[in-house]
Design an enzyme around this catalytic site. Structure first.
Site, PDB file in Angstrom:
ATOM      1  N   VAL A  14       0.752  -1.247   0.008  1.00  0.00           N
ATOM      2  CA  VAL A  14      -0.128   0.307  -0.106  1.00  0.00           C
ATOM      3  C   VAL A  14       0.766   1.416  -0.253  1.00  0.00           C
ATOM      4  O   VAL A  14       0.246   2.512  -0.732  1.00  0.00           O
ATOM      5  CB  VAL A  14      -0.548  -0.274   1.474  1.00  0.00           C
ATOM      6  CG1 VAL A  14      -2.017   0.725   1.242  1.00  0.00           C
ATOM      7  CG2 VAL A  14      -1.994  -1.379   0.967  1.00  0.00           C
ATOM      8  N   LYS A 205     -13.615  -5.044   9.904  1.00  0.00           N
ATOM      9  CA  LYS A 205     -14.106  -4.550   9.260  1.00  0.00           C
ATOM     10  C   LYS A 205     -15.463  -3.507   9.380  1.00  0.00           C
ATOM     11  O   LYS A 205     -16.217  -2.004   9.515  1.00  0.00           O
ATOM     12  CB  LYS A 205     -13.806  -4.535   7.546  1.00  0.00           C
ATOM     13  CG  LYS A 205     -12.432  -4.940   6.970  1.00  0.00           C
ATOM     14  CD  LYS A 205     -12.737  -4.914   5.818  1.00  0.00           C
ATOM     15  CE  LYS A 205     -11.021  -6.080   5.770  1.00  0.00           C
ATOM     16  NZ  LYS A 205     -10.939  -5.926   4.678  1.00  0.00           N
TER      17      LYS A 205
END
Length: 444
Positions: A14, A205
């Site tokens: 990332v 999440k």
């Protein structure tokens, strides 16, 4: 205006994507942000690899605390992951008056209340769009785009590894263990895939989405978490015959008694758009009282999709940098002083109190009266049956088999009542294997 100076902690998949996208689209990003955004410092244990990514224009160090201590750095981007050193670094960055951008869902799901409180007291922003569903802007949708709504429920495919495995099981008729090995070979699953296949990643999440949707503190410890390891190819096939597909969903719902927060495999009607999300893709469905049902779909992981979310947070911070912190969007969408009261008014329900419908697969001896006994026990527990499917012996154990599968779909019932009924059914001498129970979600 002077460009925003960014320090990057970790430049793996990332981090490198963030650097590359920011470099490639810097002119367009500057036009949107109103000022430049520059990564001027990177910390990574592998300094040589980091230098190969960022070149000579960026200072590379091996100690993340050098980035935090640099007075020129305005924003710290934490891409290390995990609960340990990442937590310490994020809190130190906040204490130093730095804004923080993170993709660390595990950290925020477990320690988010402490981190957001520290940020509010210091007057800095903690932004985390990249922590949920990669490149899909679901955090911004929940925090801002749907702010007029009373959110009723959120359900998402928010782990690409498990969705890939379930898609392959359905397409190829294979069992879980076989597909997992293939997913690891192709790079969709880690060497240790536990967080993915046991539902923990999705629960992190879902915890964040639940907090934003309903204005409650993050409460990962109260989430019900169940993975896909016990699913068999037969369940995928039977679900298909009944007009359903099996997906690992992160679900949070508002009910009269409180908030449901759960991750588990679910039967979803094949006609629903989310049931047709295949491979490693993610999708989140949100139902609000004003807007109705909305769907958000895209890549939930990967270098540049996740970088897209990181940079979106950097742009937001650049726009607000120097402004009154009270004018920024609250970290969990609702004003922080309301969260504690909401936790009392909207408690996270234990799984035994959740009401839903069920798919049951029961391997039984092929004898007269077995079905009547099982349906009788369900009826005795107040559980109403919607449909029954019986697989013939040659589909289970070959010609002459003395076993059969009973597939039962139920109407809505309380989980605690189902647990008691299944304990009784499992104790029957004619039940030959552990019962498979999968919850059913209509999502309408």
């Amino acid at each position: 205006m002077k460009p925003i100076q960014v320090g990057l902690l970790g430049i793996g998949t990332v981090g490198s994507g963030t650097f590359n996208v920011l470099e490639r689209n810097q002119d367009e990003i500057r036009r949107r942000a109103g000022r430049g955004i520059e990564i001027t410092m990177v910390a990574d244990l592998d300094t040589e690899r980091a230098k190969s990514v960022v070149g000579d224009k960026v200072k590379v160090v091996g100690d993340a605390r050098e980035v935090i201590a640099n007075p020129e750095i305005d924003v710290v981007v934490e891409l290390i992951g995990g609960y340990g050193i990442a937590k310490a670094l994020v809190l130190e960055a906040i204490a130093a008056g730095k804004h923080v951008v993170t993709a660390n869902k595990a950290l925020l799901a477990v320690h988010g209340t402490e981190i957001f409180k520290a940020a509010a007291e210091k007057g800095v922003i903690v932004a985390y769009e990249a922590a949920v569903a990669g490149g899909i802007p679901i955090i911004k949708a929940l925090r801002e785009g749907l702010t007029a709504n009373s959110i009723q429920w959120v359900a998402g495919i928010i782990n690409g590894t498990t969705n890939f495995i379930l898609s392959e099981m359905r397409d190829k008729g294979l069992d879980f263990d076989v597909v997992l090995k293939e997913a690891q070979r192709l790079g969709y699953a880690e060497a240790d895939p536990t967080f993915d296949i046991e539902g923990v990643d999705a629960a992190h999440k879902a915890t964040l989405m639940s907090a934003i949707a309903f204005g409650i503190p993050v409460q990962f410890d109260k989430a019900y978490v169940e993975g896909i390891t016990k699913l068999a190819g037969a369940d995928i096939k039977y679900a298909e015959q009944l007009g359903y597909r099996i997906k690992l969903l992160g679900i949070t719902k508002r009910t009269d008694k409180g908030i449901e927060l759960r991750v588990h495999p679910s039967l979803v009607p094949a006609k629903r758009l989310i049931a047709n999300v295949e491979g490693a893709m993610n999708a989140v469905v949100v139902n609000g009282d004003a807007v109705g049902t909305t769907l958000y779909y895209g890549k939930g992981a990967g270098s540049e999709p996740t970088a897209s979310a990181v940079i979106a947070d950097l742009v937001d911070i650049a726009r607000l940098h120097g402004a009154d912190p009270a004018h920024s969007v609250p970290a969990l969408a609702f004003q922080s002083h309301t969260l504690a009261a909401a936790a009392t008014e909207l408690p996270v329900l234990p799984m035994a109190e959740v009401v839903t419908s069920y798919y049951l697969r029961i391997r039984v001896a092929d004898e007269a009266g077995v079905l009547a006994k099982i349906t009788g026990l369900l009826a005795g527990a107040g559980i109403s049956i919607d449909a029954v499917l019986q697989r013939e012996a040659d589909e289970v154990g070959g010609e002459g088999s003395t076993q059969t599968d009973l597939i039962i779909l139920t109407h809505d019932t309380r989980e605690g009542d189902m647990n008691k009924a299944l304990d009784e059914i499992q104790g029957l001498h004619t039940v030959l294997a552990p019962i498979t129970r999968i919850r059913k979600e209509e999502l309408n």
